[in-house]
Write a protein that holds these residues in place. Structure first.
Motif, short mmCIF file in Angstrom:
data_model
loop_
_atom_site.label_atom_id
_atom_site.label_comp_id
_atom_site.label_asym_id
_atom_site.label_seq_id
_atom_site.Cartn_x
_atom_site.Cartn_y
_atom_site.Cartn_z
N ILE A 27 0.85 -1.19 0.00
CA ILE A 27 0.00 0.00 0.00
C ILE A 27 0.89 1.23 0.00
CG2 ILE A 27 -1.71 1.35 1.28
CD1 ILE A 27 -2.79 -1.23 2.45
N SER A 28 0.67 2.13 -0.95
CA SER A 28 1.43 3.38 -1.01
C SER A 28 0.48 4.56 -0.87
CB SER A 28 2.21 3.48 -2.32
OG SER A 28 1.32 3.49 -3.44
N ILE A 29 0.90 5.56 -0.11
CA ILE A 29 0.10 6.77 0.09
C ILE A 29 0.59 7.83 -0.88
CG2 ILE A 29 -0.75 8.45 1.75
CD1 ILE A 29 -1.43 5.54 2.42
N ASN A 30 -0.30 8.32 -1.71
CA ASN A 30 0.07 9.32 -2.73
C ASN A 30 -0.74 10.59 -2.50
OD1 ASN A 30 1.57 7.55 -5.08
ND2 ASN A 30 0.03 6.36 -3.98
N GLU A 31 -0.07 11.69 -2.30
CA GLU A 31 -0.76 12.97 -2.08
C GLU A 31 -0.97 13.66 -3.42
OE1 GLU A 31 1.38 15.27 0.78
OE2 GLU A 31 0.62 14.09 2.47
N ILE A 32 -2.22 13.95 -3.71
CA ILE A 32 -2.60 14.64 -4.95
C ILE A 32 -2.90 16.09 -4.63
CG2 ILE A 32 -4.23 14.70 -6.87
CD1 ILE A 32 -2.52 12.18 -6.82
N GLY A 33 -2.24 17.00 -5.33
CA GLY A 33 -2.50 18.42 -5.12
C GLY A 33 -3.90 18.80 -5.59
N HIS A 34 -4.54 19.70 -4.87
CA HIS A 34 -5.89 20.16 -5.21
C HIS A 34 -5.97 21.68 -5.12
CE1 HIS A 34 -6.86 15.95 -4.51
NE2 HIS A 34 -8.08 16.15 -4.95
N LEU A 35 -6.80 22.24 -5.96
CA LEU A 35 -7.19 23.64 -5.83
C LEU A 35 -8.54 23.69 -5.14
CD1 LEU A 35 -6.27 24.78 -9.47
CD2 LEU A 35 -4.82 24.85 -7.42
N GLY A 36 -8.79 24.80 -4.42
CA GLY A 36 -10.05 24.90 -3.70
C GLY A 36 -9.90 24.37 -2.28
N LYS A 37 -10.81 24.81 -1.41
CA LYS A 37 -10.67 24.49 0.01
C LYS A 37 -11.83 23.70 0.60
CE LYS A 37 -7.76 28.50 1.07
NZ LYS A 37 -7.60 29.72 1.92
N THR A 38 -12.96 23.71 -0.07
CA THR A 38 -14.11 23.01 0.49
C THR A 38 -14.38 21.73 -0.30
OG1 THR A 38 -15.78 24.08 -0.90
CG2 THR A 38 -15.12 25.23 1.11
N SER A 76 -16.93 20.78 -1.82
CA SER A 76 -17.66 20.98 -3.07
C SER A 76 -16.86 21.72 -4.13
CB SER A 76 -18.97 21.73 -2.80
OG SER A 76 -18.70 22.99 -2.20
N THR A 77 -15.75 22.35 -3.74
CA THR A 77 -14.98 23.14 -4.71
C THR A 77 -13.59 22.57 -5.00
OG1 THR A 77 -14.06 24.59 -2.97
CG2 THR A 77 -16.15 25.26 -3.97
N MET A 78 -13.16 21.54 -4.28
CA MET A 78 -11.82 21.00 -4.50
C MET A 78 -11.70 20.38 -5.89
SD MET A 78 -10.99 19.24 -0.81
CE MET A 78 -9.31 18.79 -1.23
N VAL A 79 -10.60 20.74 -6.58
CA VAL A 79 -10.33 20.24 -7.93
C VAL A 79 -8.93 19.66 -7.95
CG1 VAL A 79 -10.06 20.86 -10.35
CG2 VAL A 79 -11.84 21.95 -8.98
N PRO A 80 -8.77 18.39 -8.31
CA PRO A 80 -7.44 17.78 -8.32
C PRO A 80 -6.59 18.28 -9.49
CG PRO A 80 -9.04 16.25 -9.21
CD PRO A 80 -9.82 17.44 -8.73
N ILE A 81 -5.29 18.29 -9.31
CA ILE A 81 -4.36 18.65 -10.39
C ILE A 81 -4.30 17.45 -11.34
CG2 ILE A 81 -1.98 19.21 -10.95
CD1 ILE A 81 -1.82 20.65 -8.25
#
Length: 378
Positions: free
Chosen positions: A54-65, A67-72
């Motif tokens: 199992i590997s943990i991968n952090e995906i960057g996102h724009l937005g803070k809530t 309903s508004t978070m958008v992944p890169i």
């Protein structure tokens, strides 16, 4: 396989997070690799995700809530490279919609695990937003499968998205022995309620009205423990005062750590659950597995499953039926052996994983003859 779930804050108390991590842990035993895709500022992980594959991968996102978070997009594409399967959780979020579309472009089959978000009560509140219903329907219809915990939940999904393919496999449970110490201040026998302080969703208004009607026959207090939701705890305090239940409903307090929450239920005389809708209800399963008399409204899918199996106490979500359930929970002669046996069998991880593998293998065979690295699907 990969598993994506974006949340704007870290939390380890939520049922979705616990279920997600437990499924990842067990899926890791049947997959060559599991990539956990979290928001860069997202979830903390537990020991359940400590397996070597199992590997943990952090995906960057724009937005803070939520309903508004958008992944890169470039990071998602990189994380999904060479994946045989993608899992998405809940629904009605822009982030999951975008990741589903990326997966489709990459020809990576994906499964949506809704955790109950397509219940009619939720759909009615969200479908008025322009384009949202159409987009969500497309996500479900193009999924390899929608993973439901109960067959009745799959019916809710198909009412919303008739062409969706559903598989059914409940989250498995392990029932640890409870501690022996009681919750401080609750030395007398008590009935337990544990959940999120959401008055409408959890049916707390109906519960209090029923309790007010039968209070003269109640020998036990109702003790409530939960986490606040949109100032719901304040609403609970207000309703308690309006119904004159200050001496009948005790310890309206914040959430407990998982171990203490389990002990709180285990040391109760009975547990009651009155949601207007619910997919699983983890504490319900914990309560049954611990041998606690458990009363559940049939508006919850687990309540319907209990009713079909003829175990423990289920009731219609009416004030009169809730009142009868409260009185029945005080009975010292309630036999819980049958419901314990049902929970141990129905929520066995071996059973759930075998059901999952059997159903997902069939879908892969129908989809393509290409080999995968998921055991049982090659």
């Amino acid at each position: 396989m990969a598993d994506y779930y974006a949340r704007p804050i870290s939390t380890t108390l939520g049922g979705v997070n616990r279920s997600r991590e437990e499924w990842i842990h067990h899926l890791a035993g049947r997959c060559a690799e599991v990539r956990v895709l979290n928001a860069a500022s997202g979830l903390q992980t537990s020991d359940a995700l400590a397996d070597s594959n199992i590997s943990i991968n952090e995906i960057g996102h724009l937005g803070k809530t939520r309903s508004t978070m958008v992944p890169i997009i470039s990071q998602v594409v990189r994380a999904l490279r060479d994946c045989d399967l993608l899992y998405l959780h809940e629904g009605w979020t822009l982030s999951s919609t975008i990741v589903a579309r990326i997966a489709s472009r990459l020809a990576v089959p994906y499964v949506v695990k809704p955790h109950g978000v397509y219940e009619p009560e939720i759909v009615r509140t969200l479908r008025a937003i322009p384009g949202r219903r159409l987009s969500e329907n497309k996500t479900l219809s193009e999924a390899l499968a929608v993973h439901c915990f109960f067959s009745t939940e799959s019916q809710s999904v198909r009412r919303f998205a008739p062409t969706a393919r559903c598989i059914v496999a409940p989250t498995g449970f392990t029932f640890p022995d409870p501690a022996t110490e009681r919750v401080p201040g609750a030395g007398e026998p008590y009935l337990a309620w544990l959940g999120r302080y959401d008055v409408h969703h959890k049916g707390i208004d109906l519960l209090f009205e029923a309790l007010a009607r039968v209070r003269q026959d109640m020998k036990m207090k109702l003790v409530m423990v939960g986490q606040d939701y949109n100032d719901g705890r304040r609403d609970v305090d207000r309703l308690r005062a309006e119904f004159g239940l200050d001496d009948q409903v005790l310890h309206v307090r914040g959430p407990l750590p998982q171990r203490e929450a389990l002990d709180f239920v285990a040391n109760s005389h009975g547990f009651i659950h009155t949601p207007r809708w619910e997919a699983l209800g983890r504490t319900v399963v914990d309560s049954i597995g611990l041998g606690i008399p458990t009363a559940v409204a049939r508006t919850a899918h687990i309540g319907k499953a209990m009713s079909d199996a003829g175990v423990d106490m289920t009731f219609e979500l009416t004030v009169s039926d809730i009142g009868e359930a409260l009185l029945a929970l005080q009975d010292t002669a309630v036999d819980t052996a049958r419901s314990q046996a049902w929970a141990a069998q129905h929520f066995s991880w071996d059973r759930s994983m075998n059901e999952w593998e059997k159903q997902i293998s069939i879908l892969f065979e129908q989809r393509s003859d290409e080999p995968t690295h998921i055991h049982g699907t090659t």
